[in-house]
Design a protein around this motif. Structure first.
Motif, PDB file in Angstrom:
ATOM      1  N   LYS A 130     -62.644  31.910 -90.446  1.00  0.00           N
ATOM      2  CA  LYS A 130     -62.931  31.634 -89.045  1.00  0.00           C
ATOM      3  C   LYS A 130     -63.891  32.680 -88.540  1.00  0.00           C
ATOM      4  O   LYS A 130     -63.822  33.840 -88.950  1.00  0.00           O
ATOM      5  CB  LYS A 130     -61.634  31.705 -88.226  1.00  0.00           C
ATOM      6  N   ARG A 131     -64.764  32.283 -87.639  1.00  0.00           N
ATOM      7  CA  ARG A 131     -65.717  33.218 -87.042  1.00  0.00           C
ATOM      8  C   ARG A 131     -65.502  33.202 -85.532  1.00  0.00           C
ATOM      9  O   ARG A 131     -65.396  32.128 -84.935  1.00  0.00           O
ATOM     10  CB  ARG A 131     -67.136  32.736 -87.356  1.00  0.00           C
ATOM     11  N   VAL A 132     -65.408  34.375 -84.913  1.00  0.00           N
ATOM     12  CA  VAL A 132     -65.302  34.436 -83.451  1.00  0.00           C
ATOM     13  C   VAL A 132     -66.391  35.366 -82.909  1.00  0.00           C
ATOM     14  O   VAL A 132     -66.805  36.317 -83.578  1.00  0.00           O
ATOM     15  CB  VAL A 132     -63.909  34.895 -82.959  1.00  0.00           C
ATOM     16  N   THR A 133     -66.838  35.052 -81.703  1.00  0.00           N
ATOM     17  CA  THR A 133     -67.887  35.856 -81.067  1.00  0.00           C
ATOM     18  C   THR A 133     -67.441  36.393 -79.705  1.00  0.00           C
ATOM     19  O   THR A 133     -68.123  37.233 -79.135  1.00  0.00           O
ATOM     20  CB  THR A 133     -69.163  35.010 -80.864  1.00  0.00           C
ATOM     21  N   GLU A 134     -66.307  35.883 -79.199  1.00  0.00           N
ATOM     22  CA  GLU A 134     -65.814  36.313 -77.882  1.00  0.00           C
ATOM     23  C   GLU A 134     -64.434  36.933 -78.058  1.00  0.00           C
ATOM     24  O   GLU A 134     -63.626  36.425 -78.834  1.00  0.00           O
ATOM     25  CB  GLU A 134     -65.667  35.114 -76.923  1.00  0.00           C
ATOM     26  N   LYS A 135     -64.159  37.981 -77.292  1.00  0.00           N
ATOM     27  CA  LYS A 135     -62.865  38.654 -77.473  1.00  0.00           C
ATOM     28  C   LYS A 135     -61.685  37.744 -77.134  1.00  0.00           C
ATOM     29  O   LYS A 135     -60.616  37.854 -77.719  1.00  0.00           O
ATOM     30  CB  LYS A 135     -62.811  39.970 -76.685  1.00  0.00           C
ATOM     31  N   GLU A 136     -61.922  36.794 -76.222  1.00  0.00           N
ATOM     32  CA  GLU A 136     -60.845  35.866 -75.827  1.00  0.00           C
ATOM     33  C   GLU A 136     -60.433  34.954 -76.984  1.00  0.00           C
ATOM     34  O   GLU A 136     -59.378  34.334 -76.939  1.00  0.00           O
ATOM     35  CB  GLU A 136     -61.297  34.994 -74.640  1.00  0.00           C
ATOM     36  N   GLN A 137     -61.268  34.856 -78.016  1.00  0.00           N
ATOM     37  CA  GLN A 137     -60.960  33.963 -79.149  1.00  0.00           C
ATOM     38  C   GLN A 137     -60.131  34.663 -80.231  1.00  0.00           C
ATOM     39  O   GLN A 137     -59.600  34.005 -81.123  1.00  0.00           O
ATOM     40  CB  GLN A 137     -62.273  33.501 -79.814  1.00  0.00           C
ATOM     41  N   ILE A 138     -60.022  35.986 -80.153  1.00  0.00           N
ATOM     42  CA  ILE A 138     -59.438  36.729 -81.281  1.00  0.00           C
ATOM     43  C   ILE A 138     -57.961  36.410 -81.462  1.00  0.00           C
ATOM     44  O   ILE A 138     -57.507  36.128 -82.579  1.00  0.00           O
ATOM     45  CB  ILE A 138     -59.665  38.247 -81.109  1.00  0.00           C
ATOM     46  N   LYS A 139     -57.192  36.439 -80.372  1.00  0.00           N
ATOM     47  CA  LYS A 139     -55.737  36.265 -80.495  1.00  0.00           C
ATOM     48  C   LYS A 139     -55.396  34.920 -81.156  1.00  0.00           C
ATOM     49  O   LYS A 139     -54.620  34.882 -82.116  1.00  0.00           O
ATOM     50  CB  LYS A 139     -55.084  36.366 -79.113  1.00  0.00           C
ATOM     51  N   SER A 140     -55.986  33.834 -80.668  1.00  0.00           N
ATOM     52  CA  SER A 140     -55.616  32.538 -81.237  1.00  0.00           C
ATOM     53  C   SER A 140     -56.123  32.401 -82.672  1.00  0.00           C
ATOM     54  O   SER A 140     -55.440  31.823 -83.528  1.00  0.00           O
ATOM     55  CB  SER A 140     -56.094  31.385 -80.357  1.00  0.00           C
ATOM     56  N   ALA A 141     -57.310  32.946 -82.962  1.00  0.00           N
ATOM     57  CA  ALA A 141     -57.832  32.868 -84.337  1.00  0.00           C
ATOM     58  C   ALA A 141     -56.934  33.657 -85.279  1.00  0.00           C
ATOM     59  O   ALA A 141     -56.598  33.210 -86.384  1.00  0.00           O
ATOM     60  CB  ALA A 141     -59.262  33.399 -84.384  1.00  0.00           C
ATOM     61  N   TYR A 142     -56.513  34.841 -84.842  1.00  0.00           N
ATOM     62  CA  TYR A 142     -55.632  35.690 -85.658  1.00  0.00           C
ATOM     63  C   TYR A 142     -54.308  34.960 -85.910  1.00  0.00           C
ATOM     64  O   TYR A 142     -53.821  34.893 -87.039  1.00  0.00           O
ATOM     65  CB  TYR A 142     -55.391  37.014 -84.927  1.00  0.00           C
TER      66      TYR A 142
END
Ligand SMILES: Cc1ncc(C[n+]2csc(CCOP(=O)(O)OP(=O)(O)O)c2C)c(N)n1
Ligand SMILES: [Mg+2]
Length: 185
Positions: A130-142
Motif C-alpha cells: 500500500k502507498r500513502v501520501t497523507e498522514k490521515e491515511q496511515i492509521k487505516s492503511a497500517y
C-alpha cells in the motif's frame, strides 16, 4: 506530510511488536518520540534493518514484526526484498518512510523518485502493498496491513523534513541488543 508526522501516526498504533529501525533519522525520530525496549535501532549499518527484521519475523512466527525502513536503505539492499518475499513470513510488516533522499547525510536524491519501491515489493512477491501520501491515511492503511497475512509493505511518501536537531540514540549497541532480546522473551 513531514517525516516526523508519519512517526507521530505510526507510534501510537504499536503495541508489543518488535520494531527494527533503519539507521539515521529513522532511528533518531522514533527514539525521540518514544523509546521502547522492543525497538531495535540499527546504528550505522545502512541497508540491514530489513535483514534483521526478516530474521526476527522467521524466529517468532506467532508475533507480528515491524521494520521501519528508509528509501535509501531499501535501495541499498534491494535483494533483501526478494529474500523476504521468498521466505514469506506472514507476520512481517515492512514500513518504508520514503522521502526520495538520503536525508541523514545531506538530502542527496535517491532513485525512489523514479523507481516505485511498492511496485518492486509487489513484483518480487510481497502479498500486500500500500502507498500513502497523507498522514490521515496511515492509521487505516497500517490497520489493514497488520490484519492481513504478509509479508506486506506500507510505503509512506513524505517530504524531506526531519529536524537536524533531533538527538541521537543514546543507548550503546550492546544495550540495544540486550533489551531487545529481553523484550522478545
Ligand atoms: C554502508 C553505509 N553507507 C552509507 C552510510 C551513511 N548513511 C547513513 S544514513 C544514510 C541515508 C539513509 O537514507 P534513507 O534510508 O533514505 O533514510 P533518510 O536518511 O532519508 O531518513 C547514509 C547514506 C552508512 N551509515 N552506511
Ligand atoms: Mg530517505
Amino acid at each position: 506530510m513531514k517525516g516526523t508526522e508519519a512517526f507521530e501516526e505510526i507510534i501510537p498504533l504499536l503495541t508489543d511488536e518488535p520494531v527494527i529501525h533503519a539507521n539515521g533519522f529513522i532511528c533518531r525520530e522514533s527514539f525521540n518520540l518514544k523509546d521502547r525496549e522492543g525497538n531495535f535501532y540499527m546504528i550505522g549499518s545502512m541497508g540491514l534493518a530489513s535483514s534483521i527484521g526478516l530474521g526476527v519475523a522467521v524466529s517468532r512466527p506467532d508475533q507480528k514484526t515491524i521494520i521501519i525502513d528508509g528509501d535509501g536503505n531499501v535501495l541499498m539492499s534491494m535483494g533483501t526484498l526478494a529474500m523476504i518475499a521468498a521466505a514469506a513470513p506472514r507476520n512481517l510488516l515492512h514500513i518504508v518512510i520514503d522521502n526520495e533522499v538520503y536525508e541523514s547525510t545531506g538530502r542527496q536524491g535517491t532513485l525512489s523518485s523514479s523507481v516505485a519501491l511498492d511496485d518492486v515489493a509487489k513484483s518480487v512477491g510481497y502479498t500486500h502493498t500500500k502507498r500513502v501520501t497523507e498522514k490521515e491515511q496511515i492509521k487505516s492503511a497500517y490497520q489493514e496491513l497488520i490484519g492481513k497475512e504478509g509479508p506486506s509493505l506500507l510505503l509512506i511518501k513524505v517530504e524531506p523534513s526531519f529536524d537536524k536537531a533531533t538527538g541521537r540514540v543514546h543507548h550503546t549497541p550492546e544495550e540495544i541488543t540486550s533489551r531487545f532480546m529481553k523484550a522478545l522473551g
